[in-house]
Write a protein that holds these residues in place. Structure first.
Motif, PDB file in Angstrom:
ATOM      1  N   MET A   1     -43.424  -9.695  28.285  1.00  0.00           N
ATOM      2  CA  MET A   1     -44.065  -8.414  28.556  1.00  0.00           C
ATOM      3  C   MET A   1     -44.715  -7.852  27.297  1.00  0.00           C
ATOM      4  O   MET A   1     -45.843  -7.366  27.323  1.00  0.00           O
ATOM      5  CB  MET A   1     -43.023  -7.431  29.104  1.00  0.00           C
ATOM      6  N   ASP A   2     -43.980  -7.964  26.167  1.00  0.00           N
ATOM      7  CA  ASP A   2     -44.532  -7.466  24.901  1.00  0.00           C
ATOM      8  C   ASP A   2     -45.801  -8.222  24.534  1.00  0.00           C
ATOM      9  O   ASP A   2     -46.794  -7.623  24.095  1.00  0.00           O
ATOM     10  CB  ASP A   2     -43.507  -7.612  23.778  1.00  0.00           C
ATOM     11  N   THR A   3     -45.770  -9.530  24.717  1.00  0.00           N
ATOM     12  CA  THR A   3     -46.926 -10.359  24.360  1.00  0.00           C
ATOM     13  C   THR A   3     -48.135  -9.992  25.213  1.00  0.00           C
ATOM     14  O   THR A   3     -49.261  -9.895  24.717  1.00  0.00           O
ATOM     15  CB  THR A   3     -46.589 -11.851  24.530  1.00  0.00           C
ATOM     16  N   ILE A   4     -47.908  -9.781  26.495  1.00  0.00           N
ATOM     17  CA  ILE A   4     -48.997  -9.407  27.401  1.00  0.00           C
ATOM     18  C   ILE A   4     -49.551  -8.032  27.018  1.00  0.00           C
ATOM     19  O   ILE A   4     -50.770  -7.839  26.978  1.00  0.00           O
ATOM     20  CB  ILE A   4     -48.506  -9.405  28.864  1.00  0.00           C
ATOM     21  N   GLU A   5     -48.663  -7.105  26.729  1.00  0.00           N
ATOM     22  CA  GLU A   5     -49.110  -5.754  26.357  1.00  0.00           C
ATOM     23  C   GLU A   5     -49.913  -5.768  25.054  1.00  0.00           C
ATOM     24  O   GLU A   5     -50.912  -5.054  24.924  1.00  0.00           O
ATOM     25  CB  GLU A   5     -47.904  -4.829  26.232  1.00  0.00           C
ATOM     26  N   ILE A   6     -49.493  -6.586  24.098  1.00  0.00           N
ATOM     27  CA  ILE A   6     -50.241  -6.682  22.840  1.00  0.00           C
ATOM     28  C   ILE A   6     -51.647  -7.209  23.097  1.00  0.00           C
ATOM     29  O   ILE A   6     -52.630  -6.729  22.522  1.00  0.00           O
ATOM     30  CB  ILE A   6     -49.497  -7.581  21.830  1.00  0.00           C
ATOM     31  N   SER A   7     -51.755  -8.203  23.990  1.00  0.00           N
ATOM     32  CA  SER A   7     -53.080  -8.754  24.297  1.00  0.00           C
ATOM     33  C   SER A   7     -53.972  -7.704  24.969  1.00  0.00           C
ATOM     34  O   SER A   7     -55.185  -7.676  24.753  1.00  0.00           O
ATOM     35  CB  SER A   7     -52.944  -9.990  25.196  1.00  0.00           C
ATOM     36  N   ILE A   8     -53.366  -6.830  25.768  1.00  0.00           N
ATOM     37  CA  ILE A   8     -54.136  -5.783  26.445  1.00  0.00           C
ATOM     38  C   ILE A   8     -54.641  -4.743  25.452  1.00  0.00           C
ATOM     39  O   ILE A   8     -55.831  -4.401  25.436  1.00  0.00           O
ATOM     40  CB  ILE A   8     -53.271  -5.096  27.527  1.00  0.00           C
ATOM     41  N   TYR A   9     -53.746  -4.234  24.610  1.00  0.00           N
ATOM     42  CA  TYR A   9     -54.101  -3.122  23.732  1.00  0.00           C
ATOM     43  C   TYR A   9     -54.885  -3.549  22.489  1.00  0.00           C
ATOM     44  O   TYR A   9     -55.655  -2.766  21.941  1.00  0.00           O
ATOM     45  CB  TYR A   9     -52.845  -2.351  23.324  1.00  0.00           C
ATOM     46  N   SER A  10     -54.703  -4.804  22.060  1.00  0.00           N
ATOM     47  CA  SER A  10     -55.422  -5.262  20.865  1.00  0.00           C
ATOM     48  C   SER A  10     -56.729  -5.965  21.206  1.00  0.00           C
ATOM     49  O   SER A  10     -57.645  -6.026  20.390  1.00  0.00           O
ATOM     50  CB  SER A  10     -54.538  -6.213  20.052  1.00  0.00           C
ATOM     51  N   GLY A  11     -56.806  -6.505  22.438  1.00  0.00           N
ATOM     52  CA  GLY A  11     -57.977  -7.292  22.801  1.00  0.00           C
ATOM     53  C   GLY A  11     -57.992  -8.656  22.146  1.00  0.00           C
ATOM     54  O   GLY A  11     -58.978  -9.395  22.243  1.00  0.00           O
ATOM     55  N   ILE A  12     -56.896  -9.020  21.494  1.00  0.00           N
ATOM     56  CA  ILE A  12     -56.788 -10.307  20.796  1.00  0.00           C
ATOM     57  C   ILE A  12     -55.877 -11.225  21.605  1.00  0.00           C
ATOM     58  O   ILE A  12     -54.787 -10.809  22.013  1.00  0.00           O
ATOM     59  CB  ILE A  12     -56.215 -10.109  19.381  1.00  0.00           C
ATOM     60  N   PRO A  13     -56.278 -12.474  21.857  1.00  0.00           N
ATOM     61  CA  PRO A  13     -55.416 -13.396  22.597  1.00  0.00           C
ATOM     62  C   PRO A  13     -54.038 -13.529  21.947  1.00  0.00           C
ATOM     63  O   PRO A  13     -53.923 -13.569  20.715  1.00  0.00           O
ATOM     64  CB  PRO A  13     -56.184 -14.721  22.530  1.00  0.00           C
ATOM     65  N   GLN A  14     -53.011 -13.585  22.766  1.00  0.00           N
ATOM     66  CA  GLN A  14     -51.642 -13.732  22.298  1.00  0.00           C
ATOM     67  C   GLN A  14     -51.010 -14.958  22.941  1.00  0.00           C
ATOM     68  O   GLN A  14     -51.406 -15.369  24.039  1.00  0.00           O
ATOM     69  CB  GLN A  14     -50.823 -12.484  22.650  1.00  0.00           C
ATOM     70  N   PHE A  15     -50.009 -15.523  22.269  1.00  0.00           N
ATOM     71  CA  PHE A  15     -49.426 -16.774  22.727  1.00  0.00           C
ATOM     72  C   PHE A  15     -47.908 -16.682  22.716  1.00  0.00           C
ATOM     73  O   PHE A  15     -47.309 -16.149  21.777  1.00  0.00           O
ATOM     74  CB  PHE A  15     -49.896 -17.926  21.838  1.00  0.00           C
ATOM     75  N   SER A  16     -47.311 -17.211  23.768  1.00  0.00           N
ATOM     76  CA  SER A  16     -45.855 -17.143  23.907  1.00  0.00           C
ATOM     77  C   SER A  16     -45.182 -18.247  23.102  1.00  0.00           C
ATOM     78  O   SER A  16     -45.825 -19.163  22.591  1.00  0.00           O
ATOM     79  CB  SER A  16     -45.465 -17.305  25.381  1.00  0.00           C
ATOM     80  N   ASP A  17     -43.853 -18.155  23.030  1.00  0.00           N
ATOM     81  CA  ASP A  17     -43.054 -19.280  22.564  1.00  0.00           C
ATOM     82  C   ASP A  17     -42.895 -20.239  23.738  1.00  0.00           C
ATOM     83  O   ASP A  17     -43.484 -20.051  24.802  1.00  0.00           O
ATOM     84  CB  ASP A  17     -41.701 -18.780  22.065  1.00  0.00           C
ATOM     85  N   PHE A  18     -42.084 -21.269  23.573  1.00  0.00           N
ATOM     86  CA  PHE A  18     -41.893 -22.234  24.652  1.00  0.00           C
ATOM     87  C   PHE A  18     -41.098 -21.607  25.796  1.00  0.00           C
ATOM     88  O   PHE A  18     -40.071 -20.947  25.572  1.00  0.00           O
ATOM     89  CB  PHE A  18     -41.158 -23.474  24.131  1.00  0.00           C
ATOM     90  N   LEU A  19     -41.571 -21.826  27.013  1.00  0.00           N
ATOM     91  CA  LEU A  19     -40.926 -21.294  28.222  1.00  0.00           C
ATOM     92  C   LEU A  19     -40.650 -22.424  29.193  1.00  0.00           C
ATOM     93  O   LEU A  19     -41.398 -23.413  29.245  1.00  0.00           O
ATOM     94  CB  LEU A  19     -41.838 -20.264  28.892  1.00  0.00           C
ATOM     95  N   ASP A  20     -39.592 -22.282  29.981  1.00  0.00           N
ATOM     96  CA  ASP A  20     -39.325 -23.283  31.017  1.00  0.00           C
ATOM     97  C   ASP A  20     -40.183 -22.967  32.243  1.00  0.00           C
ATOM     98  O   ASP A  20     -40.841 -21.916  32.296  1.00  0.00           O
ATOM     99  CB  ASP A  20     -37.827 -23.345  31.340  1.00  0.00           C
ATOM    100  N   PRO A  21     -40.220 -23.862  33.235  1.00  0.00           N
ATOM    101  CA  PRO A  21     -41.107 -23.658  34.390  1.00  0.00           C
ATOM    102  C   PRO A  21     -40.894 -22.334  35.121  1.00  0.00           C
ATOM    103  O   PRO A  21     -41.858 -21.709  35.575  1.00  0.00           O
ATOM    104  CB  PRO A  21     -40.780 -24.842  35.299  1.00  0.00           C
ATOM    105  N   TYR A  22     -39.648 -21.891  35.235  1.00  0.00           N
ATOM    106  CA  TYR A  22     -39.379 -20.619  35.900  1.00  0.00           C
ATOM    107  C   TYR A  22     -39.954 -19.458  35.098  1.00  0.00           C
ATOM    108  O   TYR A  22     -40.584 -18.544  35.649  1.00  0.00           O
ATOM    109  CB  TYR A  22     -37.871 -20.443  36.093  1.00  0.00           C
TER     110      TYR A  22
END
Length: 235
Positions: A1-22
């Motif tokens: 959620m934090d990563t998505i919000e940063i991408s929204i407010y900064s306009g800069i692409p953001q990238f997650s750490d490794f996530l499982d399929p779920y």
């Protein structure tokens, strides 16, 4: 959620750490609800268990490959083991979510990591357990996926309820299996499940403290009205 919000407010692409399929499915659902473009790395196909996901409000050309590195680990004497590799890396003070898939092939292993920790691992990971190893950065395309091996077993149950299956596999009383589920110790296809009475079919089942199991899809009813099923424990 934090990563998505940063991408929204900064306009800069953001990238997650490794996530499982779920977790990937959840992230994509949240991004879609926020009208944010999301993309997983195409370098990691269906043979990979973990992936990273990028979010952007401005572009659909996210270069996720720049955020991944692959190392080949080579041991001189002993076969490498998944738990020892992971333990040695975490022992350096790194977080599990920065580490992707690990594939073992005897004395050689491949490991995916976030680019931001690649140099740290290269300069500090000198031993796996007590044995010295050699690291080499290789293209991600060189990663050789490990074919899972299953120790096949079979049993019968009255019902394919999750608590019944867990009880059968672990050889625990059903009441204890039910408690494990309610304590959030069970995952079905990577999703934490806390509903003991949920009916399951063919799936990947993770039981904390017992390992990972595959429930195969072949079921048949016995003459006594029970359900015969086959499962495998990951070696």
């Amino acid at each position: 959620m934090d990563t998505i919000e940063i991408s929204i407010y900064s306009g800069i692409p953001q990238f997650s750490d490794f996530l499982d399929p779920y977790e990937i499915r959840l992230a994509e659902s949240v991004a879609n609800g926020e009208m944010v473009y999301s993309e997983t790395s195409q370098l990691l196909n269906e043979n990979f268990e973990r992936n990273i996901i990028g979010f952007s409000t401005e572009t659909k050309n996210l270069d996720l490959g720049n955020h991944l590195k692959c190392f080949k680990i080579e041991s001189k004497f002993s076969d490498l083991q998944h738990n020892k590799i992971l333990g040695s890396i975490l022992g350096l003070g790194l977080e599990r979510r920065k580490i992707g898939d690990i594939s073992i092939h005897g004395k050689i292993a491949y490991i995916l990591v976030k680019s931001e920790i690649a140099d740290f691992i290269y300069f500090h990971l000198k031993k796996i357990g007590r044995e010295g190893v050699r690291l080499e950065e290789v293209p991600i395309q060189n990663f050789e996926s490990e074919k899972p091996q299953w120790e096949i077993q079979s049993s019968t149950v009255k019902t394919m309820r999750l608590d019944s299956i867990v009880s059968t596999i672990t050889k625990l009383p059903r009441s204890k299996a039910k408690k494990m589920i309610e304590q959030n110790l069970i995952k079905v296809n990577f999703e934490p499940i806390m509903t003991p009475h949920m009916e399951i079919g063919g799936c990947l089942l993770s039981i904390r403290g017992y390992g990972r199991f595959k429930i195969f899809e072949e079921f048949h009813e016995t003459k006594k009205g029970r359900i015969h099923f086959t499962y495998g424990k990951k070696k």
